[in-house]
Design a protein around this motif. Structure first.
Motif, PDB file in Angstrom:
ATOM      1  N   THR A   1       0.813  -1.222   0.000  1.00 45.61           N
ATOM      2  CA  THR A   1       0.000   0.000   0.000  1.00 45.61           C
ATOM      3  C   THR A   1       0.848   1.275   0.000  1.00 45.61           C
ATOM      4  O   THR A   1       0.305   2.362  -0.165  1.00 45.61           O
ATOM      5  CB  THR A   1      -0.906   0.019   1.246  1.00 45.61           C
ATOM      6  OG1 THR A   1      -0.073  -0.149   2.396  1.00 45.61           O
ATOM      7  CG2 THR A   1      -1.937  -1.075   1.186  1.00 45.61           C
ATOM      8  N   ASN A   2       2.155   1.155   0.191  1.00 45.25           N
ATOM      9  CA  ASN A   2       2.978   2.367   0.293  1.00 45.25           C
ATOM     10  C   ASN A   2       4.157   2.354  -0.682  1.00 45.25           C
ATOM     11  O   ASN A   2       5.134   3.057  -0.469  1.00 45.25           O
ATOM     12  CB  ASN A   2       3.497   2.514   1.720  1.00 45.25           C
ATOM     13  CG  ASN A   2       4.450   1.398   2.080  1.00 45.25           C
ATOM     14  OD1 ASN A   2       4.458   0.353   1.421  1.00 45.25           O
ATOM     15  ND2 ASN A   2       5.252   1.603   3.099  1.00 45.25           N
ATOM     16  N   GLN A   3       4.060   1.508  -1.748  1.00 42.68           N
ATOM     17  CA  GLN A   3       5.161   1.427  -2.695  1.00 42.68           C
ATOM     18  C   GLN A   3       4.777   2.126  -4.000  1.00 42.68           C
ATOM     19  O   GLN A   3       3.606   2.156  -4.373  1.00 42.68           O
ATOM     20  CB  GLN A   3       5.498  -0.040  -2.997  1.00 42.68           C
ATOM     21  CG  GLN A   3       5.913  -0.821  -1.759  1.00 42.68           C
ATOM     22  CD  GLN A   3       7.199  -0.299  -1.148  1.00 42.68           C
ATOM     23  OE1 GLN A   3       8.246  -0.280  -1.783  1.00 42.68           O
ATOM     24  NE2 GLN A   3       7.114   0.153   0.105  1.00 42.68           N
ATOM     25  N   ARG A   4       5.785   2.652  -4.690  1.00 41.37           N
ATOM     26  CA  ARG A   4       5.527   3.370  -5.951  1.00 41.37           C
ATOM     27  C   ARG A   4       5.555   2.421  -7.139  1.00 41.37           C
ATOM     28  O   ARG A   4       5.967   1.269  -7.017  1.00 41.37           O
ATOM     29  CB  ARG A   4       6.591   4.436  -6.149  1.00 41.37           C
ATOM     30  CG  ARG A   4       6.458   5.509  -5.107  1.00 41.37           C
ATOM     31  CD  ARG A   4       7.448   6.598  -5.342  1.00 41.37           C
ATOM     32  NE  ARG A   4       7.308   7.559  -4.232  1.00 41.37           N
ATOM     33  CZ  ARG A   4       8.025   8.638  -4.105  1.00 41.37           C
ATOM     34  NH1 ARG A   4       8.941   8.927  -5.000  1.00 41.37           N
ATOM     35  NH2 ARG A   4       7.837   9.439  -3.083  1.00 41.37           N
ATOM     36  N   ASN A   5       5.175   2.942  -8.289  1.00 43.74           N
ATOM     37  CA  ASN A   5       5.288   2.245  -9.583  1.00 43.74           C
ATOM     38  C   ASN A   5       4.487   0.957  -9.653  1.00 43.74           C
ATOM     39  O   ASN A   5       5.006  -0.079 -10.087  1.00 43.74           O
ATOM     40  CB  ASN A   5       6.767   1.967  -9.928  1.00 43.74           C
ATOM     41  CG  ASN A   5       7.560   3.248 -10.012  1.00 43.74           C
ATOM     42  OD1 ASN A   5       7.029   4.267 -10.458  1.00 43.74           O
ATOM     43  ND2 ASN A   5       8.787   3.210  -9.559  1.00 43.74           N
ATOM     44  N   ASN A   6       3.236   1.026  -9.246  1.00 42.79           N
ATOM     45  CA  ASN A   6       2.307  -0.101  -9.428  1.00 42.79           C
ATOM     46  C   ASN A   6       2.858  -1.442  -8.987  1.00 42.79           C
ATOM     47  O   ASN A   6       3.099  -2.326  -9.825  1.00 42.79           O
ATOM     48  CB  ASN A   6       1.908  -0.214 -10.913  1.00 42.79           C
ATOM     49  CG  ASN A   6       1.206   1.024 -11.385  1.00 42.79           C
ATOM     50  OD1 ASN A   6       0.220   1.434 -10.782  1.00 42.79           O
ATOM     51  ND2 ASN A   6       1.714   1.639 -12.444  1.00 42.79           N
ATOM     52  N   PRO A   7       3.095  -1.643  -7.716  1.00 44.53           N
ATOM     53  CA  PRO A   7       3.583  -2.954  -7.275  1.00 44.53           C
ATOM     54  C   PRO A   7       2.573  -4.038  -7.615  1.00 44.53           C
ATOM     55  O   PRO A   7       1.364  -3.761  -7.689  1.00 44.53           O
ATOM     56  CB  PRO A   7       3.721  -2.798  -5.757  1.00 44.53           C
ATOM     57  CG  PRO A   7       2.837  -1.675  -5.396  1.00 44.53           C
ATOM     58  CD  PRO A   7       2.805  -0.754  -6.581  1.00 44.53           C
ATOM     59  N   PRO A   8       3.038  -5.278  -7.872  1.00 42.29           N
ATOM     60  CA  PRO A   8       2.095  -6.333  -8.251  1.00 42.29           C
ATOM     61  C   PRO A   8       1.113  -6.654  -7.138  1.00 42.29           C
ATOM     62  O   PRO A   8       1.394  -6.460  -5.955  1.00 42.29           O
ATOM     63  CB  PRO A   8       2.994  -7.533  -8.544  1.00 42.29           C
ATOM     64  CG  PRO A   8       4.315  -7.213  -7.942  1.00 42.29           C
ATOM     65  CD  PRO A   8       4.426  -5.739  -7.849  1.00 42.29           C
ATOM     66  N   LEU A   9      -0.031  -7.131  -7.582  1.00 45.70           N
ATOM     67  CA  LEU A   9      -1.083  -7.551  -6.662  1.00 45.70           C
ATOM     68  C   LEU A   9      -1.053  -9.071  -6.616  1.00 45.70           C
ATOM     69  O   LEU A   9      -0.862  -9.713  -7.647  1.00 45.70           O
ATOM     70  CB  LEU A   9      -2.407  -7.072  -7.253  1.00 45.70           C
ATOM     71  CG  LEU A   9      -3.669  -7.362  -6.471  1.00 45.70           C
ATOM     72  CD1 LEU A   9      -3.805  -6.357  -5.343  1.00 45.70           C
ATOM     73  CD2 LEU A   9      -4.874  -7.234  -7.396  1.00 45.70           C
ATOM     74  N   VAL A  10      -1.255  -9.640  -5.444  1.00 44.47           N
ATOM     75  CA  VAL A  10      -1.267 -11.104  -5.306  1.00 44.47           C
ATOM     76  C   VAL A  10      -2.675 -11.558  -4.938  1.00 44.47           C
ATOM     77  O   VAL A  10      -3.274 -11.024  -3.995  1.00 44.47           O
ATOM     78  CB  VAL A  10      -0.281 -11.559  -4.203  1.00 44.47           C
ATOM     79  CG1 VAL A  10      -0.446 -13.042  -3.903  1.00 44.47           C
ATOM     80  CG2 VAL A  10       1.151 -11.266  -4.611  1.00 44.47           C
ATOM     81  N   TRP A  11      -3.177 -12.530  -5.693  1.00 52.74           N
ATOM     82  CA  TRP A  11      -4.429 -13.194  -5.340  1.00 52.74           C
ATOM     83  C   TRP A  11      -4.121 -14.611  -4.901  1.00 52.74           C
ATOM     84  O   TRP A  11      -3.311 -15.290  -5.535  1.00 52.74           O
ATOM     85  CB  TRP A  11      -5.377 -13.277  -6.552  1.00 52.74           C
ATOM     86  CG  TRP A  11      -6.066 -11.995  -6.885  1.00 52.74           C
ATOM     87  CD1 TRP A  11      -5.701 -11.088  -7.836  1.00 52.74           C
ATOM     88  CD2 TRP A  11      -7.250 -11.483  -6.263  1.00 52.74           C
ATOM     89  NE1 TRP A  11      -6.577 -10.038  -7.844  1.00 52.74           N
ATOM     90  CE2 TRP A  11      -7.544 -10.257  -6.891  1.00 52.74           C
ATOM     91  CE3 TRP A  11      -8.079 -11.929  -5.235  1.00 52.74           C
ATOM     92  CZ2 TRP A  11      -8.643  -9.476  -6.531  1.00 52.74           C
ATOM     93  CZ3 TRP A  11      -9.177 -11.155  -4.881  1.00 52.74           C
ATOM     94  CH2 TRP A  11      -9.444  -9.951  -5.518  1.00 52.74           C
ATOM     95  N   LEU A  12      -4.764 -15.043  -3.842  1.00 52.90           N
ATOM     96  CA  LEU A  12      -4.641 -16.429  -3.381  1.00 52.90           C
ATOM     97  C   LEU A  12      -6.054 -16.958  -3.215  1.00 52.90           C
ATOM     98  O   LEU A  12      -6.863 -16.365  -2.485  1.00 52.90           O
ATOM     99  CB  LEU A  12      -3.910 -16.484  -2.038  1.00 52.90           C
ATOM    100  CG  LEU A  12      -2.460 -15.994  -2.080  1.00 52.90           C
ATOM    101  CD1 LEU A  12      -1.975 -15.629  -0.696  1.00 52.90           C
ATOM    102  CD2 LEU A  12      -1.569 -17.036  -2.723  1.00 52.90           C
ATOM    103  N   VAL A  13      -6.361 -18.021  -3.913  1.00 56.35           N
ATOM    104  CA  VAL A  13      -7.708 -18.598  -3.829  1.00 56.35           C
ATOM    105  C   VAL A  13      -7.567 -20.057  -3.424  1.00 56.35           C
ATOM    106  O   VAL A  13      -6.857 -20.824  -4.083  1.00 56.35           O
ATOM    107  CB  VAL A  13      -8.445 -18.508  -5.176  1.00 56.35           C
ATOM    108  CG1 VAL A  13      -9.862 -19.043  -5.029  1.00 56.35           C
ATOM    109  CG2 VAL A  13      -8.470 -17.074  -5.687  1.00 56.35           C
ATOM    110  N   GLN A  14      -8.210 -20.411  -2.346  1.00 55.46           N
ATOM    111  CA  GLN A  14      -8.149 -21.806  -1.882  1.00 55.46           C
ATOM    112  C   GLN A  14      -9.509 -22.462  -2.011  1.00 55.46           C
ATOM    113  O   GLN A  14     -10.541 -21.864  -1.657  1.00 55.46           O
ATOM    114  CB  GLN A  14      -7.698 -21.873  -0.421  1.00 55.46           C
ATOM    115  CG  GLN A  14      -7.508 -23.312   0.061  1.00 55.46           C
ATOM    116  CD  GLN A  14      -6.818 -23.395   1.394  1.00 55.46           C
ATOM    117  OE1 GLN A  14      -7.090 -22.591   2.286  1.00 55.46           O
ATOM    118  NE2 GLN A  14      -5.912 -24.336   1.543  1.00 55.46           N
TER     119      GLN A  14
END
Ligand SMILES: C[S@@+](CC[C@H](N)C(=O)[O-])C[C@H]1O[C@@H](n2cnc3c(N)ncnc32)[C@H](O)[C@@H]1O
Length: 198
Positions: free
Chosen positions: A170-183
């Motif tokens: 939430t506090n990093q620049r340049n569009n950090p990757p998003l992680v999805w985890l689905v179980q």
């Protein structure tokens, strides 16, 4: 551990995948994730690794060869949206690292429609307790569209069958990757069975 997307995915996946399991790398790329998955399943397990670029599979094969783990992996040069044509048994994990091949042609990237189809098929293929992990890169157009489409789909999954979680810096620049985890929850029937009885 450095708190970045690939490490978060690995730490979760290694808690789920063990010796003898089947798993899928839906985007083989340079083979780092394939190698990681192959290291978890032992000689009695098997990884299906997809990429629609032969170049990526050649790099992945070389990486596996260097670690003598080639025999644990089936390399498939086809789109992950057709994974159900090759993977017919249920699997413990499916890993997606979306986007383009690092060091390759940035135009040859994963695309929203085919990514969504592949994720839907992955969830069907999961064993109860199995995990689908997705890293989404939002710094380019197709990545932003993948983000929107996956968000809509993964937040509306049937809560009786899946637990869906996302993580983002939430506090990093340049569009950090998003992680999805689905179980897929334990004690659930295969999704197709639900479709029939509901
Ligand atoms: C970010 S890279 C993957 C990185 C890789 N997991 C690693 O450990 O090096 C994304 C890969 O997805 C591949 N790709 C794009 N569209 C695809 C599709 N429809 N099916 C399978 N792979 C695809 C690209 O060719 C690229 O190699």
């Amino acid at each position: 551990m450095v708190l970045k997307a690939v490490n978060m995915i690995r730490s979760i996946v290694q808690g789920v995948v063990s010796e003898g399991d089947l798993a899928v790398d839906a985007t083989a790329g340079n083979g780092h994730d394939t190698l990681f998955l192959a290291s978890l399943v032992g000689d009695s397990g098997l990884i299906y690794a997809f990429d629609n670029q032969q170049r990526a599979l050649d790099i992945t094969r070389e990486r596996l060869r260097a670690h003598r783990l080639e025999q644990r992996v089936k390399l498939i040069c086809d789109g992950h949206e057709r994974m159900d044509k090759y993977v017919t048994d249920r699997v413990k994990a499916v890993v997606f690292n979306l986007g383009y091949l690092p060091g390759g042609d940035h135009g040859k990237t994963t695309l929203p429609g085919t990514t969504l189809t592949a994720v839907e098929k992955s969830l069907d293929l999961l064993l109860p307790g199995g995990i689908c992990a997705i890293a989404v890169y939002r710094g380019h157009g197709e990545g932003q569209r993948e983000d929107a489409l996956l968000r809509e789909y993964l937040t509306s999954l049937d809560p009786r069958i899946y637990i869906s979680v996302w993580a983002e810096a939430t506090n990093q620049r340049n569009n950090p990757p998003l992680v999805w985890l689905v179980q897929k929850k334990r004690g659930t029937c295969p999704t197709n069975y639900y479709r029939i009885i509901l």
